[in-house]
Design a protein around this motif. Structure first.
Motif, mmCIF file in Angstrom:
data_model
loop_
_atom_site.group_PDB
_atom_site.id
_atom_site.type_symbol
_atom_site.label_atom_id
_atom_site.label_comp_id
_atom_site.label_asym_id
_atom_site.label_seq_id
_atom_site.Cartn_x
_atom_site.Cartn_y
_atom_site.Cartn_z
ATOM 1 N N THR A 290 0.956 -1.127 0.006
ATOM 2 C CA THR A 290 0.032 -0.057 -0.079
ATOM 3 C C THR A 290 0.862 1.242 0.162
ATOM 4 N N ARG A 291 1.979 1.357 0.549
ATOM 5 C CA ARG A 291 2.828 2.499 0.870
ATOM 6 C C ARG A 291 3.581 2.706 -0.517
ATOM 7 N N SER A 292 3.748 1.406 -1.297
ATOM 8 C CA SER A 292 4.485 1.710 -2.651
ATOM 9 C C SER A 292 3.368 2.213 -3.716
ATOM 10 N N LEU A 294 1.032 4.290 -3.014
ATOM 11 C CA LEU A 294 1.028 5.900 -2.418
ATOM 12 C C LEU A 294 2.342 6.683 -2.771
ATOM 13 N N GLN A 295 3.332 6.064 -2.683
ATOM 14 C CA GLN A 295 4.342 6.667 -3.030
ATOM 15 C C GLN A 295 5.001 6.846 -4.196
ATOM 16 N N TYR A 296 4.823 5.608 -5.258
ATOM 17 C CA TYR A 296 5.579 5.427 -6.543
ATOM 18 C C TYR A 296 4.509 5.079 -7.436
ATOM 19 N N LYS A 301 -1.510 2.411 -9.874
ATOM 20 C CA LYS A 301 -1.880 3.993 -9.636
ATOM 21 C C LYS A 301 -3.128 4.121 -9.096
ATOM 22 N N THR A 302 -3.273 5.150 -8.091
ATOM 23 C CA THR A 302 -4.611 5.501 -7.499
ATOM 24 C C THR A 302 -5.465 6.336 -8.331
ATOM 25 N N VAL A 339 -1.420 7.151 7.765
ATOM 26 C CA VAL A 339 -1.393 7.277 6.465
ATOM 27 C C VAL A 339 -2.592 7.688 6.177
#
Length: 417
Positions: A290-292, A294-296, A301-302, A339
């Motif tokens: 999930t962090r990946s 959001l960050q990358y 993609k979101t 987060v």
């Protein structure tokens, strides 16, 4: 815009709908026999399966009779197939009595008869007929120990077959010479028919030494008479198993949720339908993914949803009220801390997470703040296997009641920013 809670529940509902047996027998029915049609079955979905089979069979002018055993509270209305209820996950006398009657009905079948077997997850405990030399108490003790051990479902079912007089293809042997047709709803990784409900109609060579090795690996005490009974209960695996149809699987449920996500403007990514492992560890891994995102923007993609199924396990160390889905979700929430832009749901598709009254739970970005306001130490709840209590205090439990199906766990992480 729909709320996070509404989106998560909508995706879960889509998965449940895809997992029901209704309308799935059509096109998969055998020809009507000259003799009787005997319907036998076991599992959390078996009563709903029996009702759906009756409807489909009546449309081609068929009549049927039989007996199906399901979990307490998971019954359904049928016309001619008897439904009985028994205990799960630890077997009881009602399950043993039902198993004896089912085996007796199977042995009545003649060459002109058709035997239809309806099996879903939960059948291992519900269809409980101890092998010669074993008592119901023996099976109960080993079941309890396995449930506490953290053993994966595949290993648990290997042991259950070794303890049984009806599983591992032994019911198929009793049906001969009648035609046997088995319908399955899968709750196991890879949808292996022999693992679903421990395969009562799926012939398999059962290795007693493998079962005893599993029990030793988890330091489960095996009295000498139990070990002797297991060694004497080898199954040859050379019995004809008949025709097998798969009505619903974890992947079908995830695909339905993915389609609902697309309709809501979200990109779905199915991470797998057979994810196993310690629930809290799987939660930490999912937090990293999930962090990946959001960050990358990787691996998707979101705005998106990360979907997964399978069956995690919990090694019980504390004395709290848990359930593997609630434990997974609490671990995920703790790992993500504050987060923003993330919400998640984790539920058992049978409507019961472990032995509690909830299907699972959900959370969003407000969870950590709500826990602080209520002075709840989420880490302490996780340590004591008490995720149910934590989510109950935060009003985040999902309660559906019995869903009358079972394709194992449904997990969804919604990432919107």
């Amino acid at each position: 815009m729909q709320s996070n809670a509404d989106i998560l529940r909508s995706l879960f509902d889509a998965a449940l709908q895809a997992a029901l047996p209704d309308g799935k027998f059509e096109g998969r029915l055998p020809a009507r026999p000259k003799g009787r049609t005997i319907v036998l079955g076991a599992g959390k979905a078996s009563a709903r399966m029996a009702a759906a089979f009756e409807d489909a069979w009546s449309k081609i002018g068929g009549s049927c009779e039989g007996l199906v055993v399901t979990r307490y509270g998971h019954g359904a209305k049928t016309r001619s197939i008897e439904i009985v209820e028994a205990a799960h996950p630890v077997p009881d006398q009602a399950g043993l009595d039902a198993a004896r009657r089912i085996l007796s009905l199977a042995k009545e079948a003649g060459p002109d008869d058709l035997v239809v077997c309806l099996i879903s997850g939960g059948a291992s405990a519900l269809l409980s007929l101890p092998a010669e030399g074993l008592s119901l108490g023996d099976k109960q003790e080993i079941n309890r120990a396995l449930l506490r051990s953290g053993a994966p479902i595949g290993e648990m079912n290997q042991v259950r077959k070794a303890l049984s007089a009806i599983k591992g293809g032994r019911l198929a042997a009793a049906v001969r010479p009648a035609l046997l047709v088995t319908y399955l709803i899968s709750d196991v990784p890879s949808d292996d028919p022999g693992s679903i409900g421990s395969g009562p109609t799926i012939p398999e060579r059962v290795d007693p030494d493998a079962a005893l090795s599993i029990l030793r690996r988890y330091a489960i005490d095996v009295p000498e008479h139990v070990a002797n009974a297991i060694r004497a209960n080898a199954a040859a695996g050379d019995v004809p198993g008949g025709v097998v149809h798969m009505l619903a699987t974890p992947k079908m449920a995830l695909d339905a949720a993915a389609q609902r996500a697309r309709e809501l403007g979200l990109s779905p990514l199915i991470l797998g339908d057979a994810i196993e492992g310690e629930a809290r560890e799987v939660g930490r891994v999912m937090a990293g993914i999930t962090r990946s995102v959001l960050q990358y923007g990787e691996p998707i993609k979101t705005p998106c949803v990360l979907l997964s199924g399978g069956e995690t396990t919990v090694t019980v160390r504390g004395k709290g009220r848990g359930g593997r889905n609630a434990e997974f979700l609490l671990s995920l929430a703790i790992s993500l801390k504050d987060v923003a832009g993330v919400a998640a749901i984790a539920c058992d598709t049978d409507g019961i997470d472990g032995s509690e009254d909830n299907a699972g739970a959900w959370f969003d970005g407000e969870l950590a703040a709500a826990a602080r306001r209520k002075e709840l130490d989420l880490d302490a709840y996780l340590t004591s296997n008490d995720a149910y209590t934590a989510f109950s205090a935060l009003d985040r439990l999902i309660i559906t009641g019995p869903t009358l199906t079972n394709v194992n766990d449904f997990r969804c992480i919604l990432v919107r920013s």
